[in-house]
Design a protein around this motif. Structure first.
Motif, PDB file in Angstrom:
ATOM      1  N   ARG A 163      10.588 -13.922 -23.917  1.00 45.22           N
ATOM      2  CA  ARG A 163      11.329 -14.186 -25.146  1.00 45.22           C
ATOM      3  C   ARG A 163      10.553 -13.702 -26.360  1.00 45.22           C
ATOM      4  O   ARG A 163      11.127 -13.196 -27.328  1.00 45.22           O
ATOM      5  CB  ARG A 163      11.642 -15.677 -25.261  1.00 45.22           C
ATOM      6  CG  ARG A 163      12.696 -16.155 -24.274  1.00 45.22           C
ATOM      7  CD  ARG A 163      13.246 -17.521 -24.658  1.00 45.22           C
ATOM      8  NE  ARG A 163      12.227 -18.562 -24.576  1.00 45.22           N
ATOM      9  CZ  ARG A 163      11.957 -19.245 -23.475  1.00 45.22           C
ATOM     10  NH1 ARG A 163      12.609 -18.981 -22.355  1.00 45.22           N
ATOM     11  NH2 ARG A 163      11.038 -20.180 -23.483  1.00 45.22           N
ATOM     12  N   ALA A 164       9.224 -13.849 -26.309  1.00 47.53           N
ATOM     13  CA  ALA A 164       8.394 -13.353 -27.409  1.00 47.53           C
ATOM     14  C   ALA A 164       8.483 -11.833 -27.512  1.00 47.53           C
ATOM     15  O   ALA A 164       8.587 -11.275 -28.613  1.00 47.53           O
ATOM     16  CB  ALA A 164       6.947 -13.789 -27.213  1.00 47.53           C
ATOM     17  N   LEU A 165       8.452 -11.144 -26.376  1.00 49.13           N
ATOM     18  CA  LEU A 165       8.566  -9.684 -26.382  1.00 49.13           C
ATOM     19  C   LEU A 165       9.923  -9.247 -26.915  1.00 49.13           C
ATOM     20  O   LEU A 165      10.022  -8.269 -27.670  1.00 49.13           O
ATOM     21  CB  LEU A 165       8.365  -9.128 -24.971  1.00 49.13           C
ATOM     22  CG  LEU A 165       6.980  -9.305 -24.346  1.00 49.13           C
ATOM     23  CD1 LEU A 165       6.977  -8.750 -22.928  1.00 49.13           C
ATOM     24  CD2 LEU A 165       5.913  -8.628 -25.190  1.00 49.13           C
ATOM     25  N   ASP A 166      10.956  -9.958 -26.522  1.00 48.05           N
ATOM     26  CA  ASP A 166      12.303  -9.636 -26.985  1.00 48.05           C
ATOM     27  C   ASP A 166      12.394  -9.793 -28.500  1.00 48.05           C
ATOM     28  O   ASP A 166      13.019  -8.975 -29.187  1.00 48.05           O
ATOM     29  CB  ASP A 166      13.310 -10.543 -26.291  1.00 48.05           C
ATOM     30  CG  ASP A 166      14.749 -10.105 -26.549  1.00 48.05           C
ATOM     31  OD1 ASP A 166      15.066  -8.932 -26.313  1.00 48.05           O
ATOM     32  OD2 ASP A 166      15.548 -10.945 -26.987  1.00 48.05           O
ATOM     33  N   ALA A 167      11.741 -10.827 -29.018  1.00 52.83           N
ATOM     34  CA  ALA A 167      11.746 -11.052 -30.468  1.00 52.83           C
ATOM     35  C   ALA A 167      10.997  -9.943 -31.192  1.00 52.83           C
ATOM     36  O   ALA A 167      11.432  -9.450 -32.235  1.00 52.83           O
ATOM     37  CB  ALA A 167      11.126 -12.410 -30.792  1.00 52.83           C
ATOM     38  N   ILE A 168       9.872  -9.509 -30.652  1.00 55.57           N
ATOM     39  CA  ILE A 168       9.085  -8.445 -31.278  1.00 55.57           C
ATOM     40  C   ILE A 168       9.878  -7.139 -31.277  1.00 55.57           C
ATOM     41  O   ILE A 168       9.927  -6.416 -32.276  1.00 55.57           O
ATOM     42  CB  ILE A 168       7.747  -8.256 -30.548  1.00 55.57           C
ATOM     43  CG1 ILE A 168       6.870  -9.495 -30.717  1.00 55.57           C
ATOM     44  CG2 ILE A 168       7.008  -7.026 -31.074  1.00 55.57           C
ATOM     45  CD1 ILE A 168       5.626  -9.483 -29.836  1.00 55.57           C
ATOM     46  N   ALA A 169      10.498  -6.831 -30.147  1.00 53.93           N
ATOM     47  CA  ALA A 169      11.249  -5.577 -30.030  1.00 53.93           C
ATOM     48  C   ALA A 169      12.408  -5.518 -31.014  1.00 53.93           C
ATOM     49  O   ALA A 169      12.811  -4.430 -31.437  1.00 53.93           O
ATOM     50  CB  ALA A 169      11.759  -5.405 -28.605  1.00 53.93           C
TER      51      ALA A 169
END
Length: 259
Positions: A163-169
């Motif tokens: 979820r953190a990666l999705d937010a960064i992307a």
């Protein structure tokens, strides 16, 4: 009746002969096509590779060049090309297009790194789809996400880290460059901007809308000096921790930009 049967035989024989001849001609044409398809007349002699970037780009281009030169422009094996660069996780896919008799153009579609997973200070670049980009790609300048250990199988497949990666992307590229790290706090996903505030993203839903709201607040002079920007409700972003604010609790809005 016997005379009639004898009268019908010659046309039937002729029809069968024509069918047999057509089959023989088709088989000969197919065999000739196979010979031409794999012959030196159309062998790949010039290879152009585009789209490969980073420190390993020369190796990717060389691997594709070697594999392509064993093919012809009439028999391009994209599966074999993919296999030639399978050891480079930053290569997501390939497109190959033959040009004229001896040229092959290959476009590399990459997985760009969006963050770096940090385990005991050691950083590993990771793509938006969770693929670890282990190799010679530099993690410098990437937002850091601390994890207890790298995921098994070389890919993040779920949980808070994904979820953190999705937010960064989802962050605009101009803003992503200024994200120092992303962490999971008591309010959910938090992004820390270099020399700037924390951005409270909550549960990670609607990340694009939240980043747009955060960018709007960051550009508001009235929000200068805020220690956090709460965009858990992107329609009502809040800048908190201002010098005039009496409350420093991110869960309690202190200053709203009125978006």
């Amino acid at each position: 009746m016997v005379a009639a049967a004898r009268h019908l035989r010659p046309p039937r024989l002729r029809a069968r002969a024509w069918v047999l001849l057509a089959l023989l001609l088709a088989a000969a044409a197919f065999g000739a096509w196979l010979w031409v398809r794999d012959s030196s007349l159309v062998r790949v002699e010039q290879v152009t590779v585009s789209g490969a970037t980073g420190a390993e780009a020369p190796e990717v281009r060389q691997a594709l060049d070697q594999a392509a030169r064993e093919m012809t422009t009439l028999h391009v094996d994209t599966g074999r090309l993919r296999k030639a660069v399978a050891m480079y996780p930053q290569v997501k896919d390939l497109r190959a297009e033959a040009d004229l008799l001896h040229r092959l153009n290959i476009e590399v579609i990459e997985r760009p790194p969006v963050a770096a997973l940090s385990v005991d200070g050691k950083r590993t670049p990771v793509a938006a789809d969770g693929m670890l980009l282990q190799g010679r790609l530099s993690p410098a300048g990437l937002p850091v996400v601390k994890v207890p250990a790298l995921p098994a199988g070389g890919r993040v497949t779920g949980g808070q880290t994904f979820r953190a990666l999705d937010a960064i992307a989802a962050a605009p590229a101009a803003l992503r460059r200024h994200i120092a790290r992303v962490q999971i706090g008591r309010t959910g996903i938090e992004a820390v901007v270099e020399r700037g505030p924390r951005i409270l993203l909550g549960d990670g839903s609607r990340p694009r809308a939240k980043w747009i709201a955060a960018a709007r607040v960051l550009g508001d002079r009235d929000a200068a000096g805020a220690t956090y920007i709460d965009v858990r409700l992107p329609e009502r972003p809040v800048a908190g921790g201002l010098p005039t604010s009496a409350t420093a609790d991110p869960a309690q809005a202190s200053t709203s930009t009125g978006a």
